[in-house]
Enzyme design. Sequence first.
Site, PDB file in Angstrom:
ATOM      1  N   GLU A 575       0.887  -1.174   0.000  1.00 25.87           N
ATOM      2  CA  GLU A 575       0.000   0.000   0.000  1.00 25.87           C
ATOM      3  C   GLU A 575       0.911   1.206   0.000  1.00 25.87           C
ATOM      4  O   GLU A 575       1.645   1.451   0.957  1.00 25.87           O
ATOM      5  CB  GLU A 575      -0.899  -0.017   1.244  1.00 25.87           C
ATOM      6  CG  GLU A 575      -2.047   0.972   1.159  1.00 25.87           C
ATOM      7  CD  GLU A 575      -1.769   2.263   1.898  1.00 25.87           C
ATOM      8  OE1 GLU A 575      -1.366   3.235   1.214  1.00 25.87           O
ATOM      9  OE2 GLU A 575      -1.935   2.303   3.119  1.00 25.87           O
ATOM     10  N   CYS A 609      -0.938   9.112   3.361  1.00 22.18           N
ATOM     11  CA  CYS A 609      -0.879   8.691   1.962  1.00 22.18           C
ATOM     12  C   CYS A 609      -2.161   9.073   1.235  1.00 22.18           C
ATOM     13  O   CYS A 609      -2.173   9.221   0.015  1.00 22.18           O
ATOM     14  CB  CYS A 609      -0.614   7.196   1.853  1.00 22.18           C
ATOM     15  SG  CYS A 609      -1.753   6.171   2.791  1.00 22.18           S
TER      16      CYS A 609
END
Length: 948
Positions: A575, A609
Amino acid sequence: MEEKGFTYSYDMLGEAARTESDAKRYHLSYSRAISAIATACVNDDVQSNPGISVKLSALYPRYELAKREDVLRNLTPRLRSLALLAKSADMGLNVDAEEVDRLGLSLEVIEQVISEPALAGWDGFGVVVQAYGPRAETAIQALYDMAIKYDRKFMVRLVKGAYWDTEIKQAQVLGMKHFPVFTQKAQTDVSYIANARKILDMTDRIYPQFATHNAHTVAAILHMATDPKTFEFQRLHGMGEAMHKMVMQDNETRCRIYAPVGAHHDLLAYLVRRLLENGANSSFVNQIVDEDVAQEVVAADPFDTVSEVGHNITVGSDLHQPERINSLGFDLAHAPTLAQIDIARMPFKTSNWTAQPLLNGKANPADSVDVNNPANPDDIVGTAQFASFKDVKTAISKAKQWDAPVAVRADVLNKAADLYEANFGELFALLTREAGKTLLDCVAELREAVDFLRYYAAQATDDAPAGTALCISPWNFPLAIYSGQIAAALAAGNAVLAKPAEQTSLMAYRAAQLLHEAGVPKHALQLLLGGGDIGEALTENPNLNIVAFTGSTGTAQRIRHSLVQNAPATPFIAETGGLNAMIVDSTALPEQAVAAIVESAFHSAGQRCSALRCLYVQEDIAPSFIKMLTGAMDTLGVGQPWDVSTDVGPVIDEPARAKIAAHTEAHKANIIHQLQTPQAGTFIAPTLIRVSGIVEMKEEIFGPILHLVTFKSQELDQIINDINDTGYGLTFGLHTRIDDRVQHVSDRIKAGNIYINRNQIGAIVGSQPFGGTGLSGTGPKAGGPDYLLRFRAVKPAGEAGEWPTTQIELPTITNKPQIIGEHTLPGPTGESNRLTSTTRAPILCMGPGANAAKAQAEAINKLGGHAIQATGNIEPSLLADGPSYGGILWWGDAKTTTAIDTALAKRTGAILPLITGQPDVGHALEERHICIDTTASGGNAALLGEAS
């Protein structure tokens, strides 16, 4: 209407101030309105003159408990000046009610204002009290006590309540066990009558103003009251005229019309809310005109209709039942909760922690290094000892799978979640001092970590585990992501080697201690602290069975290369980051969009993120929108994250600060707005930079930096193309009030998580599974139903054959992604959470041999995916370029396996998996989540309907 005996109170409509400029404008508008209304104040008593209602949230842009000192310093003088002006006109000034969490702060402001000696002798200061709140009686008593203390008289406008649906949703979002408002209409009606009786007994200091359109309520008040001249009724403009005219004539009571005043866009939102409230099935206004509703129902006594059973609205703590309980909520707008947090974390404000590797054997760590507070370099948080290469070997050799029954593993993970919550004070202190987290971020992080533990515990099965799992977690979520990776691996029964980011070693160590305390065996969870060298040493382990990584795209690619060289075809969950964009069109509600942008770009100092990096604003609204955005930025507090008033803390360390500072310096000619940067610590001030488009952004700038682009409406599709062409696909936001545009954009955008009319951060485990596509991740989504699949043992490959021929060219991709399934996930009212499964790009089935390729294709097709069968032997080196398949299936020899994996690792762009066993659904399908704020148009129709 005045000729008919009515008087007026003018409600100056408008959204809460988002900027200081807004607040000044509203203050001036209120002042002018008072002066204009004053011309009609021709009577000797305040009660007979028209009045005005003001909102405190319109007088200060951050009217919230966290900004208490600023509110008292800045807002109080503004309200005082309005009160003095209203006194001069001998008119009433009502402080309108707002959300329940502001009640205590409102009473503080009110007391400071009415203590002004110059207001002595004026009986026109009014306060609105909402009967749907259990604290209504307490508020009335506080006002009465103030009136006695300062020798004043108040007007108290008693209403049923105006933010019921918002209060319900907010309590669910916060995970509260109770609601701050009554959940049955009859309860509110009873509360209204009870509080009406109370203030009718206080007429020596309070002038009651009963706002209602309910005939039963009016009759009850007339029955309880002894003197009609000591109180008045109120009604909304355009409603209840016949009833109140009759009451005035028969009972010689007063009635005041509550009239909204504002521009069209303000009145529209007001009208929507009134329509929703009065259109509800339980509304008296609705029932009285419905011939199908019996008179006995319309005039029912609320004391007889209150249900002992309660309500059917899910409380925040039960949102995910029966699967699991929700994580513990903390209401940071609640003074007792803030006091509880301070008591819990204060012992750790100056504590020093130590951390070292936790192994299933003797550790031989390196020398200790100091861990500094990024917000205050002089604050030594503790010391950490990093693992040695010898420790890496020890951990690998001593790792053993957790072979306890699935029920035991689940119980232990749930116990760990309980321990996390029990130690919230220490964990909050660590998150703040080691990682620079604000209190708001601390709460969100703890809750996410707890949710991960309980979610994966609930999903655990007795399937065979993968084996040894390496979990590499980042510093920006040192508790949540760290715990999530570990919890998934442990829930499946793996042996876990945890390698956290070196910057947050203390948090990783303390969390590992709690996991061990809960009952996780040391052989099943070993902790190896250290930098990139330790991570590299771990990824060189040929016995790894799965690697879970969260971090930068570049680091993910380096891990991929290391695995190819040492453990080819090892399942890899990555991820990574993203160049996340948001589009705001001309129909968006500016106040709502600006709030979402500030949260998305600047909360957590932009170190998510999922954070917003590139904002597109339609040029039709750009000038005013940018002014509002920069004004909202000015309200942000940048400083010490321990203080509850701080909105933006430091970035993680000096290298991070230097890189972000270099970026802003390089773009200083295009800076639209920038806040002041604190001198000490690794701070970067929130900054807004103008760019021509997302194509200018070559990499993710991991900090509180927002890039802004203006666009023409006809450029929308090109913008979507530009966003997709970056190759990233993590989060995306859209603000619009056009349903067709929502559908069009969400269908075309390539992003794992799409957010409509809200912020694009803070994904909730089980409600908003998180993870991207392309350069932003491999899937499956964390906190989603398919994540644990990858931590289970790969089912054996089918029988391999041989290819009699060679296939010279790679097969082309002709089919397009198709939606296979869509699931509605649990979440708070007023929010839609949909998880969609679509086919990935086709999986190339390479056999070897026609029978193996056919079996592989059948397996993929059975899972709902697309497959392309090879027709001959394919040279592995061809895979380094060519079509972007969803992955490669290969059941052949080890040498060719390595060659294929080596070729795939050379590709630019998305990380493609090499599948050497039976595929799972995560290989065949790709997940996409869409979250929509369904209340964006104003009001929660679904909730009001449900409650009716």
